[in-house]
Design a protein around this motif. Sequence first.
Motif, PDB file in Angstrom:
ATOM      1  N   ASN A   1      -0.692   1.817  15.812  1.00  0.00           N
ATOM      2  CA  ASN A   1       0.225   1.519  14.722  1.00  0.00           C
ATOM      3  C   ASN A   1       0.862   0.149  14.935  1.00  0.00           C
ATOM      4  O   ASN A   1       1.257  -0.203  16.043  1.00  0.00           O
ATOM      5  CB  ASN A   1       1.331   2.584  14.650  1.00  0.00           C
ATOM      6  CG  ASN A   1       0.809   3.922  14.181  1.00  0.00           C
ATOM      7  OD1 ASN A   1      -0.138   3.994  13.417  1.00  0.00           O
ATOM      8  ND2 ASN A   1       1.419   4.999  14.650  1.00  0.00           N
ATOM      9  N   GLY A   2       0.955  -0.629  13.857  1.00  0.00           N
ATOM     10  CA  GLY A   2       1.570  -1.942  13.946  1.00  0.00           C
ATOM     11  C   GLY A   2       0.656  -3.032  14.438  1.00  0.00           C
ATOM     12  O   GLY A   2       1.098  -4.161  14.683  1.00  0.00           O
ATOM     13  N   SER A   3      -0.647  -2.752  14.583  1.00  0.00           N
ATOM     14  CA  SER A   3      -1.559  -3.759  15.131  1.00  0.00           C
ATOM     15  C   SER A   3      -2.128  -4.693  14.069  1.00  0.00           C
ATOM     16  O   SER A   3      -2.794  -5.673  14.400  1.00  0.00           O
ATOM     17  CB  SER A   3      -2.716  -3.075  15.878  1.00  0.00           C
ATOM     18  OG  SER A   3      -3.474  -2.268  14.990  1.00  0.00           O
ATOM     19  N   GLY A   4      -1.917  -4.403  12.786  1.00  0.00           N
ATOM     20  CA  GLY A   4      -2.380  -5.318  11.744  1.00  0.00           C
ATOM     21  C   GLY A   4      -3.448  -4.768  10.824  1.00  0.00           C
ATOM     22  O   GLY A   4      -3.925  -5.476   9.936  1.00  0.00           O
ATOM     23  N   LYS A   5      -3.836  -3.500  11.000  1.00  0.00           N
ATOM     24  CA  LYS A   5      -4.902  -2.934  10.166  1.00  0.00           C
ATOM     25  C   LYS A   5      -4.502  -2.905   8.692  1.00  0.00           C
ATOM     26  O   LYS A   5      -5.247  -3.345   7.823  1.00  0.00           O
ATOM     27  CB  LYS A   5      -5.248  -1.520  10.649  1.00  0.00           C
ATOM     28  CG  LYS A   5      -5.625  -1.426  12.120  1.00  0.00           C
ATOM     29  CD  LYS A   5      -6.072  -0.047  12.513  1.00  0.00           C
ATOM     30  CE  LYS A   5      -5.044   1.035  12.215  1.00  0.00           C
ATOM     31  NZ  LYS A   5      -3.787   0.828  12.991  1.00  0.00           N
ATOM     32  N   SER A   6      -3.307  -2.380   8.407  1.00  0.00           N
ATOM     33  CA  SER A   6      -2.837  -2.315   7.017  1.00  0.00           C
ATOM     34  C   SER A   6      -2.596  -3.703   6.446  1.00  0.00           C
ATOM     35  O   SER A   6      -2.773  -3.935   5.245  1.00  0.00           O
ATOM     36  CB  SER A   6      -1.560  -1.477   6.924  1.00  0.00           C
ATOM     37  OG  SER A   6      -1.801  -0.142   7.302  1.00  0.00           O
ATOM     38  N   SER A   7      -2.192  -4.639   7.304  1.00  0.00           N
ATOM     39  CA  SER A   7      -1.967  -6.010   6.851  1.00  0.00           C
ATOM     40  C   SER A   7      -3.266  -6.651   6.360  1.00  0.00           C
ATOM     41  O   SER A   7      -3.256  -7.466   5.435  1.00  0.00           O
ATOM     42  CB  SER A   7      -1.358  -6.861   7.976  1.00  0.00           C
ATOM     43  OG  SER A   7      -0.056  -6.430   8.288  1.00  0.00           O
ATOM     44  N   LEU A   8      -4.396  -6.280   6.988  1.00  0.00           N
ATOM     45  CA  LEU A   8      -5.679  -6.799   6.512  1.00  0.00           C
ATOM     46  C   LEU A   8      -5.975  -6.282   5.107  1.00  0.00           C
ATOM     47  O   LEU A   8      -6.384  -7.049   4.229  1.00  0.00           O
ATOM     48  CB  LEU A   8      -6.795  -6.404   7.469  1.00  0.00           C
ATOM     49  CG  LEU A   8      -8.213  -6.782   7.011  1.00  0.00           C
ATOM     50  CD1 LEU A   8      -8.355  -8.287   6.875  1.00  0.00           C
ATOM     51  CD2 LEU A   8      -9.267  -6.225   7.957  1.00  0.00           C
ATOM     52  N   LEU A   9      -5.763  -4.990   4.882  1.00  0.00           N
ATOM     53  CA  LEU A   9      -5.988  -4.440   3.552  1.00  0.00           C
ATOM     54  C   LEU A   9      -5.018  -5.048   2.545  1.00  0.00           C
ATOM     55  O   LEU A   9      -5.373  -5.269   1.382  1.00  0.00           O
ATOM     56  CB  LEU A   9      -5.846  -2.913   3.586  1.00  0.00           C
ATOM     57  CG  LEU A   9      -6.789  -2.164   4.535  1.00  0.00           C
ATOM     58  CD1 LEU A   9      -6.608  -0.663   4.380  1.00  0.00           C
ATOM     59  CD2 LEU A   9      -8.243  -2.548   4.291  1.00  0.00           C
ATOM     60  N   GLU A  10      -3.807  -5.346   3.003  1.00  0.00           N
ATOM     61  CA  GLU A  10      -2.826  -6.010   2.130  1.00  0.00           C
ATOM     62  C   GLU A  10      -3.309  -7.410   1.762  1.00  0.00           C
ATOM     63  O   GLU A  10      -3.080  -7.886   0.647  1.00  0.00           O
ATOM     64  CB  GLU A  10      -1.472  -6.089   2.831  1.00  0.00           C
ATOM     65  CG  GLU A  10      -0.307  -6.463   1.931  1.00  0.00           C
ATOM     66  CD  GLU A  10       0.137  -5.338   1.014  1.00  0.00           C
ATOM     67  OE1 GLU A  10      -0.237  -5.390  -0.187  1.00  0.00           O
ATOM     68  OE2 GLU A  10       0.855  -4.434   1.471  1.00  0.00           O
ATOM     69  N   ALA A  11      -3.980  -8.075   2.702  1.00  0.00           N
ATOM     70  CA  ALA A  11      -4.534  -9.402   2.415  1.00  0.00           C
ATOM     71  C   ALA A  11      -5.609  -9.311   1.327  1.00  0.00           C
ATOM     72  O   ALA A  11      -5.690 -10.162   0.442  1.00  0.00           O
ATOM     73  CB  ALA A  11      -5.112 -10.015   3.691  1.00  0.00           C
ATOM     74  N   PHE A  12      -6.431  -8.270   1.400  1.00  0.00           N
ATOM     75  CA  PHE A  12      -7.429  -8.052   0.350  1.00  0.00           C
ATOM     76  C   PHE A  12      -6.743  -7.867  -1.007  1.00  0.00           C
ATOM     77  O   PHE A  12      -7.171  -8.425  -2.025  1.00  0.00           O
ATOM     78  CB  PHE A  12      -8.260  -6.803   0.656  1.00  0.00           C
ATOM     79  CG  PHE A  12      -9.237  -6.953   1.791  1.00  0.00           C
ATOM     80  CD1 PHE A  12      -9.503  -8.185   2.359  1.00  0.00           C
ATOM     81  CD2 PHE A  12      -9.896  -5.850   2.303  1.00  0.00           C
ATOM     82  CE1 PHE A  12     -10.409  -8.324   3.396  1.00  0.00           C
ATOM     83  CE2 PHE A  12     -10.804  -5.965   3.340  1.00  0.00           C
ATOM     84  CZ  PHE A  12     -11.052  -7.212   3.884  1.00  0.00           C
TER      85      PHE A  12
END
Length: 533
Positions: free
Chosen positions: A35-46
Motif C-alpha cells: 500500500n502506498g507504493s504508487g500502483k493506484s497513482s499509475l492508474l490515476e495517470a492513465f
Amino acid sequence: MKINNIIIHNFKRFTDLEIKDIPEQTRLILLVGPNGSGKSSLLEAFNHWYRYKGFTQTGEKDYLEKKGAISEGNYWYDNKVQIEFHDVEEITKDEIKGKFYFRTAYRNEPDFKISELKNQNNPTENPKLAKLNINDVTVSENYHRLISQTLEGVFNYKNDSKSVQQFRDEIIGNIRNSLQRIFEDLNLSSIGDPLSDGSFYFEKGNAKDFHYKNLSAGEKSVFDLVLDLIIKTKYFPEAIFCIDEPEAHMHTRLQAKLLKELVRLLPEKSQLWISTHSIGMLNQAEEIEKENPGSVVFLNFDNLDFDVSQIIKPSKINKSIWDKFFELALADFSKLIAPETLVFCEGSSQGRKIKDFDAQVFSNIFEDKYPLTRFVSVGSCNEIENIENQSINIVSSILKSSKIIKVVDRDGKSKREIEELATMDIKTLKRRHIESYLLDDEIIELLCDSNWVNEKLDECLLAKQTAIKASVKRKNPSDDIKSASGDIVVALKRILDIKDGGNNTNSFLRDTMCPLITEKTKTFKELELEIFH
C-alpha cells in the motif's frame, strides 16, 4: 489497443517514472507492491491522460501534481503523462474516446431499488471518474442499461419469433453464465419489475427471489465487476481496462475465479491492468500465462524511491514475484512458508538502498536453477557466526524440513578462521565480497557484449584497475573490490554510455551486472560450488 511505454513527470508521487517494453501480446498486467507504493497513482495517470487528451479536462492541480514540483511549459498539466501504444503512432481526440475504462477500489452500492426508468448516456461520451479516490457506483446504472437493451430488443423485428422466456434468457444469459463459472450456488434469476421493484434477483441454494441487497460483500463485489464488464464491452470493444484492487471482500479461491472470468470477458484487442495484493490472483495469472505464454506480465513497485528517476520493466512470474506476494499478503507469516533450502547470508533487512542486497543478488543468480531456495539476510558476519543467534535458531526449528546453509564473506579471514567456521557448518566465500564476483572481468566482458561495444572491453578493464589502485591508496586491501566498486561503476556507465542501469552503485550491480551471471559463466559455477557444495 495495447500500451507499450509510459512516461510520467511530476505527477502524484512520481518525479520521473518510465515504464517501458510492454510486449504487444500482453493482455494482463498486474501491478505489484505494498500500500502506498504508487500502483493506484499509475492508474490515476492513465485517467488524467484520458480525460485531458480526449476531453480537455485538466483535473485538480492540488490532487494530481506532485507537491513541490516546478511546472514546465505554459500550463501545469502539460506533458505530465505520455503514453505510447503498439501500432498507433498518432491518435486524435475523438479516437481517444472509449479507449480507457476505469474502476476504482471504492466500489460500494449496498442496495438499490428502481421505480422509474432513466436514460443512460453513452459512457464513451464523457469520462465518468474525475479521480480514482471516489466511490464508483455502477450496479444501479447498469440495471438501467440492461432495461434499455431489453426495450431495444423488444422493438427489434429480428426477435419476433422468440418467446418471452427465450428473449429474457438472452438478455441476462451472459451475466448468469459468468456468475455460474465463479459461484457454485448463485444464479441470476430475474431483473424484477423496473417500474415497481426494479433490482436484481437471484437463486441461492433453496432461496428464490434472493434480493441483491442480501448478497454478501464478496458476492456483490464480483457481481458488480462482472456485470459492468459485460455491459461496457459493447462501448469499449478495444480499450485499456483498469481495475484497482478487484479482490476486495473476497477469499483467495474466489479471487482466482474472478480474474479468470475478467480475462475471459476482455475484448480480444484490449489490455487489462490490475492493481492487486491477491495471492489467488497471482496463482490464476500463472495459470493464464502457462496456457497463453507471453500474455501476462508484472510491474513491481516495491522498494522504489519515486523522488528520483525510476524505470520499471515488465517481469515474468518467478520465485521473486511469488516471494513478494507472500510478503505483502501474509506479512511476517510469509517466513513460515517452507523452502527446500534456506541460505542465511550477510546483509541488512533495513533501509532502502542496501536492503537485503546480498540476498537479492544471490536469489537473482540462482532462482532459475534453485527455485526452491530462499536467501535471507541475517545481519553481520559475526551474527551469522554466532551459533546462538536466536533468529536463526527460531527459523531453523520452525522449518525443520528445510536444509539450512550459512554463508559469510571472505573479508580478511585467516585460513585458521575459515577452518573454524567450517566446523560450525558455516561456508566462506573464496573472494572478499559479493562485489568481487559481480565485477569480475568475465562479467564486465559480458556487459560490453550486451551493449554491442566489445571493442571497449580493454578500456573498461583498465578503468577497473585504476579504481582498485585508487582504493589501495586509500589504505584498502587490493582485493577489496567493494571499496572500489563506486568508481568502477561510474567508469563503466560512462565508457559504455549506460543511462538506465541503476541510480546508485548497488542498484547497478543488482539490476545490470547480476543478470549477466548465468549458468554458462565461470563466476556462476564458482559461487555455486562455494554455497551449495
